[in-house]
Design a protein around this motif. Structure first.
Motif, PDB file in Angstrom:
ATOM      1  N   ASP A  10       0.930  -1.226  -0.007  1.00  0.00           N
ATOM      2  CA  ASP A  10      -0.014   0.198  -0.096  1.00  0.00           C
ATOM      3  C   ASP A  10       0.872   1.310  -0.035  1.00  0.00           C
ATOM      4  OD1 ASP A  10      -2.077  -1.845   0.529  1.00  0.00           O
ATOM      5  OD2 ASP A  10      -2.718  -1.216   2.230  1.00  0.00           O
ATOM      6  N   ARG A  20      -7.659   2.142   1.485  1.00  0.00           N
ATOM      7  CA  ARG A  20      -7.907   0.705   1.656  1.00  0.00           C
ATOM      8  C   ARG A  20      -9.246   0.213   2.010  1.00  0.00           C
ATOM      9  NH1 ARG A  20      -5.424  -4.596   2.257  1.00  0.00           N
ATOM     10  NH2 ARG A  20      -3.753  -4.267   1.829  1.00  0.00           N
ATOM     11  N   ALA A  23     -12.051   0.702  -0.220  1.00  0.00           N
ATOM     12  CA  ALA A  23     -11.861   0.035  -1.355  1.00  0.00           C
ATOM     13  C   ALA A  23     -12.287  -1.474  -0.937  1.00  0.00           C
ATOM     14  CB  ALA A  23     -10.739   0.082  -2.240  1.00  0.00           C
ATOM     15  N   ARG A  24     -12.002  -1.932   0.222  1.00  0.00           N
ATOM     16  CA  ARG A  24     -11.956  -3.061   0.858  1.00  0.00           C
ATOM     17  C   ARG A  24     -13.181  -4.121   0.477  1.00  0.00           C
ATOM     18  NH1 ARG A  24     -12.051  -6.356   5.852  1.00  0.00           N
ATOM     19  NH2 ARG A  24     -10.138  -7.938   5.738  1.00  0.00           N
ATOM     20  N   HIS A  27     -12.964  -5.227  -3.195  1.00  0.00           N
ATOM     21  CA  HIS A  27     -11.807  -5.975  -3.382  1.00  0.00           C
ATOM     22  C   HIS A  27     -12.349  -7.367  -2.595  1.00  0.00           C
ATOM     23  CE1 HIS A  27      -8.079  -7.925  -2.984  1.00  0.00           C
ATOM     24  NE2 HIS A  27      -8.327  -8.341  -1.795  1.00  0.00           N
ATOM     25  N   SER A  56      -0.719  -6.696   0.421  1.00  0.00           N
ATOM     26  CA  SER A  56      -1.584  -7.920   0.176  1.00  0.00           C
ATOM     27  C   SER A  56      -0.626  -8.963  -0.650  1.00  0.00           C
ATOM     28  CB  SER A  56      -2.503  -7.521  -0.741  1.00  0.00           C
ATOM     29  OG  SER A  56      -3.550  -6.641  -0.158  1.00  0.00           O
ATOM     30  N   TYR A  77      -8.289  -2.373  -5.508  1.00  0.00           N
ATOM     31  CA  TYR A  77      -7.122  -1.947  -4.943  1.00  0.00           C
ATOM     32  C   TYR A  77      -6.166  -1.139  -5.962  1.00  0.00           C
ATOM     33  CZ  TYR A  77      -8.000  -3.795  -0.159  1.00  0.00           C
ATOM     34  OH  TYR A  77      -8.486  -4.255   0.852  1.00  0.00           O
ATOM     35  N   VAL A  82      -4.872   1.890  -3.993  1.00  0.00           N
ATOM     36  CA  VAL A  82      -4.514   1.523  -2.523  1.00  0.00           C
ATOM     37  C   VAL A  82      -3.057   0.818  -2.865  1.00  0.00           C
ATOM     38  CG1 VAL A  82      -4.977  -0.468  -0.820  1.00  0.00           C
ATOM     39  CG2 VAL A  82      -6.709   1.093  -2.047  1.00  0.00           C
ATOM     40  N   TRP A  83      -2.868   0.056  -3.602  1.00  0.00           N
ATOM     41  CA  TRP A  83      -1.560  -0.592  -3.873  1.00  0.00           C
ATOM     42  C   TRP A  83      -0.652   0.336  -4.584  1.00  0.00           C
ATOM     43  CZ3 TRP A  83      -3.894  -5.704  -6.066  1.00  0.00           C
ATOM     44  CH2 TRP A  83      -4.227  -6.622  -4.678  1.00  0.00           C
TER      45      TRP A  83
END
Length: 96
Positions: A10, A20, A23-24, A27, A56, A77, A82-83
């Motif tokens: 992240d 995160r 968006a979780r 995801h 992740s 993500y 996020v990533w």
């Protein structure tokens, strides 16, 4: 099927965990779809020393690179930033 390990870290800015968490749900829903279609093998969150999610790891499988790329382009993500650091490597789950 071709298998891949994804190691994704992240962002480190002050809004990283907030992104995160926003968006979780998408995801997780996407990961459930991967599992239902035999594309998800294993995955989970990378944690820091305090237990906060910071990345992740996923092991997935797809018929070909095009299917992997399709998943990649639609992964929440990735779409929601996020990533920040993503490694995708060919992988083979040991048959033991």
């Amino acid at each position: 099927m071709n298998q891949y390990v994804i190691i994704a870290i992240d962002g480190t800015d002050s809004q990283a965990l907030e992104r995160r968490m926003a968006a979780r749900p998408s995801h997780i829903a996407g990961t459930r779809d991967l599992k239902a279609n035999n594309h998800f093998i294993l995955g989970g969150a990378i944690l820091d020393e305090s237990g906060k999610m910071t990345g992740s790891v996923m092991i997935v499988q797809f018929e070909d690179e095009a299917a992997l790329q399709n998943w990649y382009l639609n992964e929440p993500y990735i779409q929601q930033n996020v990533w920040h650091s993503i490694e995708i490597k060919p992988f083979r789950v040991a048959d033991v």
